[in-house]
Design an enzyme around this catalytic site. Structure first.
Site, PDB file in Angstrom:
ATOM      1  N   HIS A 224       0.825  -1.205   0.000  1.00  0.00           N
ATOM      2  CA  HIS A 224       0.000   0.000   0.000  1.00  0.00           C
ATOM      3  C   HIS A 224       0.861   1.258   0.000  1.00  0.00           C
ATOM      4  O   HIS A 224       1.609   1.526   0.938  1.00  0.00           O
ATOM      5  CB  HIS A 224      -0.891  -0.015   1.248  1.00  0.00           C
ATOM      6  CG  HIS A 224      -1.855   1.113   1.311  1.00  0.00           C
ATOM      7  ND1 HIS A 224      -1.946   1.960   2.384  1.00  0.00           N
ATOM      8  CD2 HIS A 224      -2.801   1.522   0.422  1.00  0.00           C
ATOM      9  CE1 HIS A 224      -2.899   2.847   2.179  1.00  0.00           C
ATOM     10  NE2 HIS A 224      -3.431   2.594   0.992  1.00  0.00           N
ATOM     11  N   HIS A 266      -1.262  10.921  -2.691  1.00  0.00           N
ATOM     12  CA  HIS A 266      -2.571  10.498  -2.205  1.00  0.00           C
ATOM     13  C   HIS A 266      -3.487  11.682  -1.959  1.00  0.00           C
ATOM     14  O   HIS A 266      -4.630  11.710  -2.416  1.00  0.00           O
ATOM     15  CB  HIS A 266      -2.420   9.691  -0.905  1.00  0.00           C
ATOM     16  CG  HIS A 266      -3.725   9.287  -0.305  1.00  0.00           C
ATOM     17  ND1 HIS A 266      -4.428  10.088   0.581  1.00  0.00           N
ATOM     18  CD2 HIS A 266      -4.477   8.172  -0.476  1.00  0.00           C
ATOM     19  CE1 HIS A 266      -5.543   9.478   0.924  1.00  0.00           C
ATOM     20  NE2 HIS A 266      -5.599   8.327   0.301  1.00  0.00           N
TER      21      HIS A 266
END
Length: 474
Positions: A224, A266
């Site tokens: 991740h 992100h």
């Protein structure tokens, strides 16, 4: 210094990663299914037809194929190239010429043995030397001590397209996403610095199932934002640690700069993960490229940069790995096209899976690049995940792990429709065991090294070090 830190972080996280038998080994024995295209027990008096010696000395002796290569390399090629197959053999070291003895299975090997090819080779000195690729690229997998004195060992390689995974006595020891199997290429047995005998060679066609578990007890491990528990997220450092951890996919988020350069980020702003401020869409590539993306995480990462998508893909292409690319934000189809253009320019369409929370982003991607597999991220389950998946043409449905707990039966429903299921973002063995019991195909984690360790230990015995990372969204 950063290289030393990455090495230390990797060693710390992967202690014992491949030192225990694979989960489910006792029940697994040998995978079943598929048409056998090569079966050879060497019961004849000579080398089988269409087997070709291209290095070393090979002969059939006592019902085994014996290959010898003193200080060089012995190679015998056979078979036609396949896209999706399982290649198995039993091997035994008869004599070692020195400390550099090794043997293994080769795939995508030209019949002449010349040119680029890939083999997973096992060093036999029992001194912790790694399993490695035929091109010399080492993998972080210690070889069992005393393999040379154990008699027969079982070798297996599972190949699906560009992904090839080698097993030693049913334990995964090596993986690459750089296999380039083509119809003109074949298979090989290889030896070096030793005399090694082989028996029970078998090649079996298998179904292509890039995103489902098929006949392996292991889940796909997805790092991740890279290995974001050990390195600053969405950076090349995090990608490197994730790759060394053994993750099959790196998951990263992509947004466009003001001048339409795709970057890994992100958040909508650069404030949290860099020394800058502002919305990434309001900053130029020059401004983003000058930001420090590592000092917020640890002093050793000062100077780490925000990578472009092109930089990330070039690294994966040349050094191995695949990308789970999340389209974080796109104002229109042209934004998605800009990202896909980079994937194509880097020649990575075969190793990129596109995901998004927004179905419209996936529709645009499907229109622009029908060859790219798609995955839909979900914080809560759809009323009918199968219908939604079929409407969008998905390869994967990616629910939040906690949401899946309310209706775990959707995993079977999706599998029956030919759709894989990966869950996010899961960082503890307790939850890995739970979702493994549901039958999920992949797990996205901030702790990929520990997940790989769990993946290769008997069910329920995996463990992690330290407290779990906080729950995050993809």
């Amino acid at each position: 210094m950063r290289r030393d830190l990455l090495r230390s972080a990797f060693v710390l996280a992967t202690c014992g990663v491949l030192c225990s038998p694979a989960r489910g080994v006792a029940a697994e024995a040998r995978p079943a299914g598929g048409a056998v295209v090569v079966r050879e027990d060497f019961s004849g008096s000579g080398l089988p037809r269409q087997w070709r010696v291209v290095g070393g000395a090979w002969q059939v002796d006592g019902g085994r194929l014996v290959g010898g290569a003193g200080g060089g390399k012995g190679v015998v090629t056979f078979g036609a190239g396949l896209a999706d197959f399982r290649f198995e053999a039993r091997a035994r070291v008869e004599r070692r010429a020195g400390s550099g003895a090794w043997f293994g299975l080769g795939v995508d090997v030209p019949p002449t043995g010349a040119g680029r090819w890939t083999a997973g080779v096992v060093h036999t000195d029992g001194a912790g030397r790694p399993v490695s690729f035929g091109d010399g690229t080492s993998a972080a997998a210690p070889v069992p001590v005393g393999v040379a004195a154990r008699g027969d060992v079982r070798l297996r390689v599972e190949v699906r397209g560009q992904r090839a995974v080698w097993f030693l006595d049913d334990r995964q020891v090596l993986m690459t996403h750089r296999s380039s199997a083509e119809a003109v290429d074949g298979l090989a047995l290889v030896v070096g610095g030793a005399t090694v005998s082989f028996d029970d060679v078998r090649v079996t066609r298998v179904a292509s199932s890039a995103f489902q578990r098929a006949d392996t007890p292991r889940v796909t491990v997805v790092a991740h934002r890279g290995a974001s528990s050990l390195a600053p997220e969405n950076t090349m450092a995090a990608q490197e640690v994730g790759r060394r951890s053994g993750a099959e996919f790196i998951e990263n988020d992509v947004r466009l700069s003001r001048d339409r350069v795709p970057y890994l980020m992100h958040d909508a702003t650069v404030d949290r993960t860099t020394d800058g401020t502002g919305n990434i869409g309001a900053l130029s590539a020059a401004q983003i490229g000058a930001l420090d993306a590592g000092s917020w995480f640890a002093p050793a990462f000062v100077g780490e940069r925000v990578p472009t998508l092109a930089q990330q893909l070039a690294d994966l292409r040349t050094r191995g790995g695949s990308l789970l690319l999340e389209i974080k934000q796109a104002a229109g189809i042209e934004d998605v096209k800009t990202m896909i253009d980079v994937v194509r320019a880097e020649k990575m369409t075969g190793r990129v899976l596109v995901q998004s929370f927004d179905p419209q982003h996936l529709r645009w991607a499907r229109t622009l690049a029908p060859e790219l597999p798609l995955g839909l991220l979900r914080d809560t389950l759809d009323a009918d995940p199968v219908a939604v998946s079929e409407d969008l043409g998905l390869a994967l449905y990616l629910p939040n792990g906690t949401a899946l707990e309310a209706r775990p039966q959707v995993v079977d429903d999706l599998h029956q429709a030919g759709i894989g299921v990966w869950v996010w973002t899961v960082d503890t063995p307790e939850r890995w065991n739970r979702y493994d019991g549901y039958g999920v195909d992949g797990i996205i984690s901030n702790r990929p090294a520990e997940l790989v360790n769990w993946n290769n230990t008997p069910s329920g015995e995996g463990s992690t070090s330290g407290a779990p990372a906080p729950r995050t969204s993809p």
